[in-house]
Design a protein around this motif. Structure first.
Motif, PDB file in Angstrom:
ATOM      1  N   GLU A 550      11.473 -35.167  28.878  1.00 48.66           N
ATOM      2  CA  GLU A 550      12.392 -35.784  29.833  1.00 48.66           C
ATOM      3  C   GLU A 550      11.939 -37.189  30.186  1.00 48.66           C
ATOM      4  OE1 GLU A 550      12.433 -33.044  33.046  1.00 48.66           O
ATOM      5  OE2 GLU A 550      13.793 -31.658  31.999  1.00 48.66           O
ATOM      6  N   LEU A 551      10.617 -37.424  30.202  1.00 43.79           N
ATOM      7  CA  LEU A 551      10.093 -38.745  30.481  1.00 43.79           C
ATOM      8  C   LEU A 551      10.410 -39.701  29.312  1.00 43.79           C
ATOM      9  CD1 LEU A 551       8.468 -40.295  32.622  1.00 43.79           C
ATOM     10  CD2 LEU A 551       6.391 -39.677  31.396  1.00 43.79           C
ATOM     11  N   VAL A 552      10.177 -39.200  28.113  1.00 42.80           N
ATOM     12  CA  VAL A 552      10.481 -40.013  26.904  1.00 42.80           C
ATOM     13  C   VAL A 552      11.951 -40.400  26.903  1.00 42.80           C
ATOM     14  CG1 VAL A 552      10.677 -39.906  24.392  1.00 42.80           C
ATOM     15  CG2 VAL A 552       8.604 -39.123  25.522  1.00 42.80           C
ATOM     16  N   ARG A 553      12.746 -39.416  27.217  1.00 39.69           N
ATOM     17  CA  ARG A 553      14.204 -39.669  27.229  1.00 39.69           C
ATOM     18  C   ARG A 553      14.573 -40.691  28.289  1.00 39.69           C
ATOM     19  NH1 ARG A 553      18.650 -34.890  27.422  1.00 39.69           N
ATOM     20  NH2 ARG A 553      20.509 -36.252  27.395  1.00 39.69           N
ATOM     21  N   ALA A 554      13.973 -40.546  29.456  1.00 39.30           N
ATOM     22  CA  ALA A 554      14.313 -41.473  30.538  1.00 39.30           C
ATOM     23  C   ALA A 554      13.831 -42.896  30.237  1.00 39.30           C
ATOM     24  CB  ALA A 554      13.687 -40.977  31.858  1.00 39.30           C
ATOM     25  N   VAL A 555      12.667 -42.965  29.547  1.00 39.96           N
ATOM     26  CA  VAL A 555      12.089 -44.300  29.310  1.00 39.96           C
ATOM     27  C   VAL A 555      12.695 -44.953  28.080  1.00 39.96           C
ATOM     28  CG1 VAL A 555       9.935 -45.521  28.741  1.00 39.96           C
ATOM     29  CG2 VAL A 555       9.948 -43.735  30.496  1.00 39.96           C
ATOM     30  N   TYR A 556      12.778 -44.091  27.047  1.00 34.41           N
ATOM     31  CA  TYR A 556      13.167 -44.716  25.767  1.00 34.41           C
ATOM     32  C   TYR A 556      14.643 -44.534  25.426  1.00 34.41           C
ATOM     33  CZ  TYR A 556       8.129 -45.036  25.218  1.00 34.41           C
ATOM     34  OH  TYR A 556       6.817 -45.299  25.428  1.00 34.41           O
ATOM     35  N   ILE A 557      15.226 -43.532  25.806  1.00 35.73           N
ATOM     36  CA  ILE A 557      16.616 -43.311  25.403  1.00 35.73           C
ATOM     37  C   ILE A 557      17.559 -43.826  26.482  1.00 35.73           C
ATOM     38  CG2 ILE A 557      18.334 -41.580  24.729  1.00 35.73           C
ATOM     39  CD1 ILE A 557      15.964 -39.898  23.716  1.00 35.73           C
ATOM     40  N   ASP A 558      17.330 -43.219  27.702  1.00 35.90           N
ATOM     41  CA  ASP A 558      18.255 -43.637  28.776  1.00 35.90           C
ATOM     42  C   ASP A 558      17.820 -44.944  29.424  1.00 35.90           C
ATOM     43  OD1 ASP A 558      19.601 -41.327  28.248  1.00 35.90           O
ATOM     44  OD2 ASP A 558      18.606 -40.167  29.854  1.00 35.90           O
ATOM     45  N   GLU A 574       4.565 -41.722  24.473  1.00 35.16           N
ATOM     46  CA  GLU A 574       4.879 -40.906  23.297  1.00 35.16           C
ATOM     47  C   GLU A 574       3.668 -40.122  22.827  1.00 35.16           C
ATOM     48  OE1 GLU A 574       5.043 -44.115  23.597  1.00 35.16           O
ATOM     49  OE2 GLU A 574       4.154 -45.208  21.935  1.00 35.16           O
ATOM     50  N   LEU A 575       2.490 -40.752  23.004  1.00 33.07           N
ATOM     51  CA  LEU A 575       1.286 -40.027  22.599  1.00 33.07           C
ATOM     52  C   LEU A 575       1.041 -38.828  23.536  1.00 33.07           C
ATOM     53  CD1 LEU A 575      -1.249 -42.882  21.682  1.00 33.07           C
ATOM     54  CD2 LEU A 575      -0.083 -41.304  20.164  1.00 33.07           C
TER      55      LEU A 575
END
Lengths: 1183, 429
Positions: A550-558, A574-575
């Motif tokens: 959810e963090l990856v999505r919030a930072v990188y996707i959304d 990501e790591l």
């Protein structure tokens, strides 16, 4: 109706006394009199006049009951006057009277209308309660107001009737009801509760004791079945024994049967042989030998007879001399007699010569002129001689007696020494009674010794018992109220249940802890070789992974969040996410790879969690039980405290209560013995005082105040002994003096009598003097000499006569013997002898020879006869033996005795066989009751082996039955015992009776409880309603009186309704409210008076017109306050009469100053006699 | 009716007729006061039956006829049956025959049903009437037991005809045409019984002795053997019948009770002290026990009349009862126990006058009168005023104040009023 005059005609100390009680306006009347003036009697007279003289009165100490009279003049509100006189008695005791005309009573009874005005429908007690008030009641009323905190309802209620403390009545009613039944749970000692507990206990007992019919039937059925089994087995056993007996019988009889068969065979061989007598052989040999011996003896006896006959023929006997054998023998025996006669004849002749000379000499001494024969005739006869001797003896005795009497000294006639005084008989009697009392009560006094020891012992025992009970002292023991067994059981049961539950739960906890330990060990074992992945770890890794995603999505996707995050902890997001993905996968792989450990660990951990949860629950439960237990213990301890019992467990209380009752018994024993000792000591003291006083009264000894009873008793007995000795000495001296006087009189009389006796004896002797050939006056010695001379003369004459007689006797005897000798000589042919003795010797020798010859011939004859007889006897024996041998031959069937032995031998053999047969038959009979034929039939076809086999088989069967029998017997015994245990006792019925009694007690108790409860409720309700109804008018009136009585210190009264129980408060002029408890004692009394006046005002509103009578109610009031009270009373008296009795004269002055003169009457109580009234019943007086 | 000529063989016969033994039924209501003579009261029904057996043995009777209700229906203890059996054995061992019909109590209870059989004891069947012919005695006994507690029909028609030349005895448990205080069971009438042709009808069920018909046939309720409560007063026992030449030559009631119940009305008119009342009671007791000094007398006393004793009792309820109970202690002629003391005393006070008073006394009286006028209101107030009882065993539920009748409550109120008045007027002022 007011009382204008009180006429104390005859009442108490008064006689014909009248007390005027004011005129029409003077309604406040103060009657004052000093102490002993009769004030109390006058008060009672006022009540007695209206309501009658009580049956028992203290006012009849001068005038007796029948004469008591009290009268009065009354005036009603309408002005009508009534003059009345009351006498003591029954029935109509109140009559109209005219005091103005001499006091004639009317014969008519007072009308009921007048009576109603007099009493207003009250009883005397009610009148005194409502309209009477003295200082004590006033004080009590004030105190009751204080106790009730001035509670309004109670105060008004009490004031209305004069009742002092209605609160106390309510408490009493409630308390009494509670004694019978108290619904409070802890009130177990109320009678109803006790009876109910008893009922329940008896009901339980009934249930335990009662035997249901179905139960009895069941027990009986069990017994019947057990009995059937036992009977069956017993029957089988009996049958087997019978069979075994039969087989054993056959085994036993078979040898005997064989012996019988053998006997039968031998007997048939000897069928022809005769059975001779058992003694035949002996008889035969005896007869043969006897015959030979008898024949030899007969020959011998015949020879002896011949020889004896020859001896007889040779002997010749001298029969002549034998014929006079007796005469010769007699003569031979008389040789000495004949010699005696010869000597006697010669001696007699010599004596005759000598006696003749002696006689002549005796005659010469008496009277020479007379011949011996003449003098013998003149000698005194035997009777004369006796008379002479008697007279001589009389004279001698008389003289001797006279001399002895004259010589006798009058000894012991002198008075004895001076005697000691004898104490007062009354005092002595008292002393004796005292000693006797002591003796009577000696056992009681003696008891004191043992009592003290017993008390010590009993006290020790009681103290030991108290100590063992944990009670400090006797009151503590007596305060104990034993608890009912049912109550103890209930608590015991409850505590036991709690303890059991606690134990059970604790056991469970222990088990769980053990299991927890085991599970923890399992977990430790599983994790020993490294961590074991768990699903929780998987869930956490996955959650972490999800968070990363959810963090990856919030930072990188959304792109809605910055790259920095705590999640990444400094590394790129990501790591961190990849690491989370890797960890999640590793966790899943770990679970999959180590499934077994995982599942075990999970199970163990689940179990641990469950166990921990359970442990918490159990701990809570145990804690809760502990709390319940503590509550029970508290309740129990409270119950013990109420019962004054030391704290202890219920389980030991029963025993404690038993010991407590024993302890009480010991305490009672101590108490009883102490009382007994006190009684004994009191008795001892009483006797001591009695004895001491008695000793001192007697006066022989004086004893001190503190002498012991034993010492006093000893002293008393010494005194009594001394008194007895003095009395005895005095009596003896008096007796001796009387004796001496009597002796002197007797001495003189005896002297006269003895002198007279001498004279008369002399005269009697002188009269006999001629008979003794003597003169009068000769001395007794002369008389005795003359009698001796006559004795000598008589003796000489008698001796001469005797010698002559002996000569004649000898001569006659010799002649007789000579005649006998001549006759013998003639008979045997010999010459008559000259010398008798010589001839008799010769004849006696010849007689001896003749007698010897005769004996020899007689012996020879006897020998001959005996020998002949014995020879004949021997010949007879020979014949008898021959006859015996002939009979034996005949019986044996032979011709000569020589043939007999062979026959006898066959007979013996046959007899032996028969005996053997008989023995076998007897054995058979003993061995069996069956006949021989029957036995032989039974044995047919069964040999010994067969029988033994049968016997063994039966033995086995018997063993089996024997094994089963005890159990069956035990079962039957137990079943029978169980049945017998159900006896016919009435124990259950008795329990039912007890239930009935408890129920009856409950009903009776409840009935009384309900009565008291309802009375309590009714009184409360009456108070409530009375307050509602009368509060306003009564408070208003009382308020006015209170203000007046307190002289304005209070402006009135009010009701304080701030509490649920409204209370009276006094209102100060400034408005301050003073509660009853805050008032002074005097003020409370005044408040009570105000309330009473208000209540009576209300009574008057309803037409009750009776005077208020106050008795010294002002005695503690100062003048100022007394003045206020008197003013209030004056106010009250405007509507009715008030009579105030007092012995304080100064109150009269206070009254005069405080009350208007026309309202006040002051009456001194003086005993002024009335004119004598005529109390006889007469005509109606003229008004 | 069998003619006399048939009975020539009945020469001499003696029998006892009793009924309603109610063995082990407790005596009721004797422990209101402390010190009840428990030992004398205990087992009264048993001792009365033992006395009956003793009488039978002493009189050498031939039969004992028991006409029902041997045991109480409420009895649950079989020991009573064993006791009965023991006593019957005493009779049968000497050849006395015992005949029993079951009454309503026996039919309902289990005891008689399980009664062990005995030689010489005959319990009549409930299914049909039976006749037991005893030619050696010249007697025939007819009877039938109750099958159930309630027997609404007349059993007499089922009884068999008399046997000629026998003395015929019918044993029947019945209320006849009805008797006060007794449930109507097996109803019949004198005419029906007379028409049966028997010589004697031994009835049971009614506890008061009654000779229903003197002769041809003689019909008798012997009453119960022992009175059990104050409702059963007077002599209790059995009938001893002697027959000679087929005729009843002697019929005697024999008292066998060990406790005699009485109801005594005691007038307190004119008495002013408790002692005087006690003395009057002792005088009355003198009359009660004449000729029967050998047993305990249980007396219920009803004190009546107008007397000041009313106030004594009001002030201290139970005073009169205690005084009368105490008076029995000094009564030496026979043991007497007061079962209870009922009061119907009138107070000499003028209640109307008191009611007019303005004070608390008048208030009390007015409240009482007001309550009486309220009916159910009074009931409600009274019950509210009374304490709630703890849970009671079911057989004591009648004690619940809620079950008191209006009459009882009214009497309670009167008692309470008297107590309050005595406290108010007699209180130390």
């Amino acid at each position: 109706m007011r009382l204008l005059e009180l006429h104390l005609k005859a009442f108490g100390p008064f006689t014909d006394h009248v007390v005027p009680l004011g005129n029409d306006n003077q309604r406040l009347v103060i009657v004052h009199g000093m102490n002993e003036a009769g004030k109390s009697s006058a008060l009672r007279a006022i009540t007695a006049l209206r309501f009658g003289v009580p049956d028992r009165t203290i006012d009849a100490f001068i005038h007796n009951y029948g004469n008591l009279r009290v009268g009065g003049v009354f005036v009603a509100e309408d002005g009508t006057q009534h003059s009345l006189m009351r006498r003591k008695g029954r029935g109509a005791t109140l009559k109209s009277i005219d005091f103005n005309s001499g006091g004639a009573e009317s014969p008519d009874t007072v009308s009921s209308a007048v009576f109603a005005l007099l009493t207003a429908g009250l009883k005397a007690e009610e009148y005194e309660t409502m309209f009477g008030l003295d200082h004590a009641r006033l004080r009590a009323g004030g105190a009751a107001l204080e106790r009730g905190d001035g509670e309004l309802g109670a105060a008004l209620f009490e004031a209305s009737t004069g009742v002092v403390d209605v609160g106390a009545i309510l408490t009493e009613l409630n308390g009494t009801a509670r004694e019978y039944y108290n619904p409070a749970a802890q009130a177990k000692n109320a009678k109803f509760s006790v009876a109910l507990a008893e009922y329940r206990q008896q009901a339980d007992r009934y249930r335990d004791l009662a035997v249901r019919p179905s139960k009895w039937e069941q027990v009986q059925r069990v017994w019947q079945e057990a009995k059937f089994v036992l009977d069956s087995l017993t029957e089988t056993h009996r049958n087997l024994l019978t069979r075994q007996l039969a087989v054993k019988e056959l085994i036993a009889v078979s040898p005997t049967l064989r012996e019988l068969a053998r006997c039968d065979q031998s007997l048939s061989d000897l069928a022809a042989a005769r059975i001779l007598d058992v003694n035949a052989a002996t008889e035969r040999s005896t007869a043969a030998a006897g015959r030979t011996d008898a024949m030899a003896d007969a020959t011998s006896f015949e020879e002896s007879a011949r020889e004896a006959q020859q001896r007889v023929d040779m002997i010749v006997v001298d029969d002549a001399v034998l014929n006079v054998e007796d005469a010769i023998t007699t003569l031979r025996a008389s040789v000495k007699v004949i010699d005696g006669y010869i000597e006697q004849e010669a001696g007699a002749q010599v004596d005759i010569d000598e006696r003749t000379t002696t006689l002549a000499a005796a005659v010469r001494v008496i009277d020479t002129s007379k011949s011996p024969e003449a003098l013998e005739l003149l000698a005194p006869s035997a009777s004369m001689r006796a008379r002479l001797t008697e007279c001589i003896d009389d004279l001698v005795r008389a003289r001797q007696a006279l001399r002895m009497h004259e010589d006798a000294t009058v000894a012991g006639m002198q008075p004895t020494e001076t005697l000691q005084d004898v104490p007062d008989p009354v005092a002595v009697s008292a002393l004796r009674q005292a000693v006797e009392s002591c003796a009577r009560d000696a056992q009681k006094l003696e008891r004191a010794r043992t009592l003290k020891q017993e008390i010590l012992q009993a006290t020790r025992e009681a103290n030991t018992a108290l100590a063992s009970l944990g009670l400090g002292d006797e009151p503590a023991a007596r305060n104990v109220v034993p608890l009912l067994g049912a109550a103890i059981d209930q608590v015991t049961t409850r505590l036991a249940k709690i303890a059991a539950a606690q134990n059970e739960k604790q056991t469970r906890v222990d088990d769980m802890k053990a299991e927890l330990l085991q599970q923890n060990e399992t977990i430790a074992g599983l994790t020993e070789h490294g961590d074991v992945p768990t699903m929780d770890q998987v869930h956490r890794a996955r959650a972490h992974r999800q968070q990363g995603w959810e963090l990856v999505r919030a930072v990188y996707i959304d792109k809605v969040q910055a790259e920095t995050s705590e999640y990444a902890q400094g590394q790129p997001i990501e790591l961190a996410f990849e690491e989370a993905v890797s960890n999640a996968d590793a966790a899943v792989d770990g679970i999959v790879g180590d499934h077994d450990r995982v599942s075990k660990l999970s199970a163990a951990r689940r179990k641990v969690a469950e166990l921990n949860l359970d442990l918490d629950t159990r701990d809570q439960e145990i804690h809760a039980l502990g709390e319940v237990s503590k509550t029970e213990a508290r309740d129990w301890n409270a119950m013990l405290e109420r019962a004054a019992i030391p704290r202890m467990a219920p389980s030991v209380l029963r025993d404690w209560q038993v010991r407590h009752s024993e302890c009480l018994a010991k305490l009672n024993t101590v108490q009883s013995k102490v009382s007994e000792l006190q009684e004994v000591e009191a008795l001892r003291e009483e006797l001591r005082l009695l004895t001491r006083e008695a000793i001192n009264r007697v006066g022989l000894q004086q004893v001190s105040e503190r002498e012991l009873l034993e010492t006093l008793l000893s002293t008393a007995q010494d005194s009594l002994r001394e008194v007895a000795e003095r009395i005895k000495a005095r009596d003896t001296a008096i007796g001796q003096e009387r004796q001496r006087q009597l002796q002197r009189q007797q001495h003189e009389a005896k002297l006269t009598e003895l002198s007279s006796d001498v004279g008369s004896a002399r005269a009697r002797l002188d009269e006999l003097a001629p008979a003794a050939l003597l003169a009068r006056g000769d001395s007794t010695t002369v008389y005795r000499t003359r009698l001796a001379e006559f004795d000598a003369l008589g003796a000489a004459a008698k001796s001469l006569s005797e010698a002559k007689r002996r000569l004649a006797t000898a001569t006659n005897g010799l002649q007789i013997y000579s005649s006998q000798a001549h006759a013998i000589a003639d008979a045997i042919g010999e010459p008559r002898p000259i010398h008798l003795n010589l001839a008799s010797e010769q004849w006696f020798a010849r007689l001896g020879k003749a007698k010897r010859d005769f004996a020899s011939k007689k012996s020879a004859t006897t020998d001959q006869l005996n020998a002949s007889k014995q020879a004949a006897d021997c010949l007879a024996k020979v014949k008898r033996h021959e006859a015996t041998l002939d009979r034996l031959c005949l019986e044996a069937g032979v011709n000569s005795p020589e043939q007999l032995p062979s026959v006898e031998e066959r007979s013996i053999r046959k007899r032996a066989l028969l005996a053997a047969n008989d023995t076998a038959m007897a054995l058979l009979a003993n061995a069996s009751r069956r006949s021989r034929d029957e036995l032989e039939a039974l044995l047919a076809g069964r040999d010994a082996d067969t029988l033994r086999t049968e016997d063994a088989k039966i033995e086995l069967e018997l063993a089996d039955v024997d094994q089963r029998l005890p159990a069956a017997r035990t079962a039957e015994d137990e079943a029978r015992h169980a049945l017998e245990m159900i006896d016919a006792s009435d124990a259950a019925a008795e329990a039912a009776d007890a239930m009935g009694r408890a129920a009856a007690s409950m009903r009776a108790t409840l009935s009384l409880q309900m009565r008291y409860r309802l009375a309590h409720a009714l009184l409360q309700e009456a108070m409530r309603r009375f307050k509602l109804r009368t509060q306003a008018p009564m408070l208003k009136k009382a308020s006015a009186y209170f203000a007046q009585i307190t002289g304005g210190a209070f402006e009135g009264l009010a009701s304080d309704d701030s509490d649920d129980k409204p209370a009276i408060v006094g209102k100060r002029p400034g408005g301050e409210a003073i509660t009853v408890t805050a008032m002074s004692e005097g003020t409370r009394d005044q408040l009570y008076l105000a309330l009473r006046l208000a209540a009576l005002d209300l009574q008057r509103d309803r037409g009750v017109d009776l005077p208020l009578v106050l008795d010294d109610v002002l005695m503690t009031s100062d003048d100022e306050r007394a003045a206020c009270i008197l003013q209030a009373l004056a106010t009250f008296s405007r509507r009715g009469q008030v009579i105030v009795f007092t012995h304080h004269e100064h109150l009269c002055d206070v009254a005069r100053a405080a009350v208007q003169a026309d309202q006040l009457a002051i009456v001194p109580l003086l005993r002024v006699p009335l004119p004598q009234l005529n109390l006889s019943v007469g005509t109606r007086p003229q008004s | 009716m069998a003619g006399d000529g048939h009975r020539g063989r009945v020469e001499a016969l003696k029998f006892i007729h009793a009924a309603d033994l109610h063995i082990d039924s407790p005596l009721r209501g004797l422990d209101r006061y402390e010190g009840a003579p428990v030992d004398q009261l205990r087992g009264a029904s048993r001792r009365a039956f033992i006395a009956l057996v003793d009488l039978a043995l002493d009189e050498h009777v031939d039969l004992v006829v028991l006409a029902g209700d041997i045991f109480d229906r409420d009895l649950g203890d079989f020991r009573a049956a064993l006791f009965f059996r023991q006593q019957v054995i005493r009779l049968t061992q000497t050849g006395i025959k015992v005949f029993v019909v079951k009454g309503n109590h026996d039919a309902e209870g289990q005891i008689t049903r399980k009664l062990p059989e005995l030689n010489g004891l005959h319990v009549f069947s409930a299914k049909a009437a039976e006749t037991i012919d005893l030619p050696e005695l010249g007697v025939a006994v007819h009877g039938r037991s109750f099958p159930d507690r309630a027997v609404p029909e007349d059993l007499t028609p089922s009884y068999k005809n008399p046997i000629p030349s026998r003395f015929n005895i019918g044993v029947l448990h019945t209320s006849l045409t009805g008797r006060v205080g007794h449930d109507p069971y097996a109803p019949t009438d004198i005419a029906t019984l007379s028409a049966k042709g028997y010589d004697y009808f031994a009835l049971g069920h009614v506890h008061a002795r009654e000779v229903v018909r003197e002769a041809n046939p003689r019909i008798v309720f012997p009453g119960n053997l022992q009175g059990r409560h104050v409702g059963e007063t007077g002599s209790k026992g059995c009938e001893l019948i002697e027959i000679d030449g087929a005729r009843i030559v002697s019929a005697e009631h024999v008292s066998l009770d060990v406790v005699r119940w009485h109801q005594l009305k005691l007038s307190a008119d004119g008495l002013t002290s408790v002692n005087a009342l006690a003395q009057r009671f002792q005088q009355e007791c003198d009359n009660l026990v004449v000729g029967i000094e050998d047993r305990l007398h249980a007396v219920r006393v009803l004190v009546v009349g107008e007397s000041e004793l009313h106030q004594h009792e009001a002030a201290e309820p139970g005073t009169l009862a205690a005084a009368l109970q105490a008076a029995t202690q000094d009564f030496a002629k026979a043991p007497v126990w007061v079962e209870s003391v009922r009061l119907a005393l009138r107070s000499p006070i003028d209640r109307t006058a008191l009611q007019q008073r303005e004070d608390a006394v008048g208030e009390v009286l007015r409240i009482v009168d007001e309550m009486r006028g309220q009916g159910s209101g009074m009931r409600e107030w009274l019950l509210q005023s009374l304490d709630k009882l703890p849970p009671l065993p079911s057989d004591l539920n009648d004690m619940d104040p809620g079950r008191l009748s209006d009459v009882d409550l009214d009497a309670l109120l009167a008692d309470a009023e008297a107590t309050v008045l005595s406290k108010l007027t007699g209180a130390e002022a």
